[in-house]
Write an enzyme that holds these catalytic residues in place. Structure first.
Site, PDB file in Angstrom:
ATOM      1  N   TYR A   1     -40.112  31.650  35.921  1.00 19.73           N
ATOM      2  CA  TYR A   1     -39.568  31.035  34.713  1.00 19.73           C
ATOM      3  C   TYR A   1     -40.636  31.041  33.624  1.00 19.73           C
ATOM      4  O   TYR A   1     -41.801  30.740  33.886  1.00 19.73           O
ATOM      5  CB  TYR A   1     -39.138  29.584  34.992  1.00 19.73           C
ATOM      6  CG  TYR A   1     -38.726  28.845  33.742  1.00 19.73           C
ATOM      7  CD1 TYR A   1     -37.408  28.855  33.319  1.00 19.73           C
ATOM      8  CD2 TYR A   1     -39.673  28.166  32.957  1.00 19.73           C
ATOM      9  CE1 TYR A   1     -37.031  28.210  32.143  1.00 19.73           C
ATOM     10  CE2 TYR A   1     -39.305  27.525  31.786  1.00 19.73           C
ATOM     11  CZ  TYR A   1     -37.981  27.551  31.386  1.00 19.73           C
ATOM     12  OH  TYR A   1     -37.618  26.919  30.222  1.00 19.73           O
TER      13      TYR A   1
ATOM     14  N   GLU B   1     -36.569  31.292  26.004  1.00 13.01           N
ATOM     15  CA  GLU B   1     -36.595  31.116  27.451  1.00 13.01           C
ATOM     16  C   GLU B   1     -36.296  32.432  28.150  1.00 13.01           C
ATOM     17  O   GLU B   1     -35.344  33.121  27.789  1.00 13.01           O
ATOM     18  CB  GLU B   1     -35.526  30.084  27.809  1.00 13.01           C
ATOM     19  CG  GLU B   1     -35.677  29.481  29.180  1.00 13.01           C
ATOM     20  CD  GLU B   1     -34.627  28.392  29.390  1.00 13.01           C
ATOM     21  OE1 GLU B   1     -35.019  27.238  29.583  1.00 13.01           O
ATOM     22  OE2 GLU B   1     -33.424  28.706  29.378  1.00 13.01           O
TER      23      GLU B   1
END
Ligand code: ADP
Ligand code: MG
Length: 391
Positions: free
Chosen positions: A109, A197
């Protein structure tokens, strides 16, 4: 403002982030043609909606041939995709991204947001990518590493390397990870993002060894900076936005639609927030947030009424205007004009305060319109809740 994954990937690619090849399609024919053009062993067909969790919802499918890409596109296009972010009604899929599928070794991530406490960009990364990052943050916060960026300096290589080492990446991938993080930061600043993101950021296996690729991408942009990004503004998908919010934006009103039944027309964001708080305090639910801005002219007031009343849930309208720069008598006339133009079928509670307030109240009282006058803010909210409940 949000954009779709394929648009976010275009932007990131232009800033040097390694994203896998792919193109967007709105028909199964186009999807198949893109797959033939890409000519790779495996493909992903991905629903393009403004919501995450598409994989779990059945909107992301693997295919091993252009024919299979076509079949998946047929199934996904036109589906009402439900994910944990769409609400139970789901979202209609109008486009799919056909991308090269990668051999994934590990999903990481990587995210950037503006942190309100430090007023800086914070970079977050985690070895536990792919899945819900919210779940990792709640249950295993130690698995998320953070770095705050000094705005005057930008993201220096040492800080990016620190994050890369924190992710436990193999030595060979450290330079790639550093470059990718700096490119993402570059895009974040250049595009005035409020969030960027990549989840998952994947370690992939290729013939030439391991690589680092953005498999998903999400970008949010600061609406207040969009005037200097025509290219991003052009990416706006009206299907993904609340029609009333879109219309409000065009006429300079800040409008957010909510679930309640009391329509609110207020000047100033702070007063609008307090009005909503007071409605809730008195047991009601606001139908919207609406800031008509500093110049509550007849035109803006009429426009605001039209927006509020277009919402069928609205059972009462509460007007709460502070006449600071604008004088209350002018505002009162504006309200009367607007109400006359509209076919107002729900009760209207009005609270005015400020310059020439007595004159304003007198004008409203003499108008012969069926208005409920209120003196204080709390009283106004209470009356609105009461009349909305009686409808
Ligand atoms: P969402 O976050 O909306 O569920 P993602 O783009 O993250 O959508 O896709 C979900 C999952 O699908 C990813 O975690 C990954 O495992 C897989 N995936 C997505 N794109 C690819 C790709 N290009 N190659 C291989 N797997 C992929
Ligand atoms: Mg994802």
């Amino acid at each position: 403002m949000n954009v779709h994954e394929y648009q976010a990937k275009e932007i990131l690619r232009a800033h040097g982030v390694n994203v896998q090849r792919g193109e967007v399609a709105s028909t199964p024919d186009e999807a198949e043609a893109i797959a033939r053009k890409l000519g790779c062993p495996m493909y992903m067909v991905k629903a393009q909606i403004h919501a995450g969790g598409r994989g779990k919802g059945g909107g992301v499918k693997l295919a091993t041939s252009p024919e299979e890409v076509r079949a998946h596109a047929e199934a996904i296009l036109g589906m009402q995709l439900v994910t944990h972010q769409t609400g139970p009604e789901g979202k209609l899929v109008r486009e799919v991204l056909v991308a090269e599928a990668n051999e994934i070794e590990k999903e990481l991530y990587l995210g950037m947001v503006i942190d309100r406490d430090s007023s800086r960009v914070v970079i977050m990364s985690s070895e536990e990518g792919g899945v819900d990052i919210e779940e990792v943050a709640a249950n295993r916060p130690e698995k998320i590493i953070k770095e705050t960026v000094e705005p005057a300096v930008g993201l220096p290589p040492f800080q990016a390397r620190k994050l890369a080492y924190g992710l436990g990446l193999p030595q060979t991938l450290i330079p790639k990870a550093t470059q990718l993080m700096m490119a993402l930061y570059d895009a974040f600043i250049a595009c005035d993002c409020s969030l960027a993101e990549i989840n998952p950021l994947a370690i992939t296996e290729t013939d030439g060894g391991q690589d680092l690729v953005a498999l998903d991408a999400k970008l949010n942009f600061d609406d207040n900076a969009l005037w200097r990004h025509e290219d991003i503004e052009a990416m706006r998908d009206p299907h993904e936005e609340d029609a009333r919010e879109l219309e409000a934006g065009k006429s300079g009103l800040s409008y957010i639609s909510l679930d309640g039944n009391i329509g609110c027309m207020v000047n100033g964001a702070g007063l609008a927030m307090s009005t909503m708080d007071l409605i809730k305090l008195h047991g009601g639910e606001p139908a919207n947030f609406l800031d008509v801005g500093g110049s509550a002219t007849t035109e803006t007031v009429t426009h605001a009424f039209r927006l509020i009343l277009a919402d069928e849930k609205v059972k009462a309208v509460l007007v709460n205007i502070f006449g600071g720069i604008m004088q209350c008598d002018v505002i009162a006339n504006g309200i009367i004009e607007a109400v006359k133009q509209m076919d107002l079928k729900v009760p209207l509670v009005v609270r005015l305060e400020g310059t020439n307030v007595e004159l304003g109240k007198q004008i409203l009282a003499d108008s012969g319109l069926n208005l409920i006058a209120a003196d204080g803010l709390s009283e106004a909210a209470q009356k609105a809740v009461e009349v909305a409940g009686n409808q």
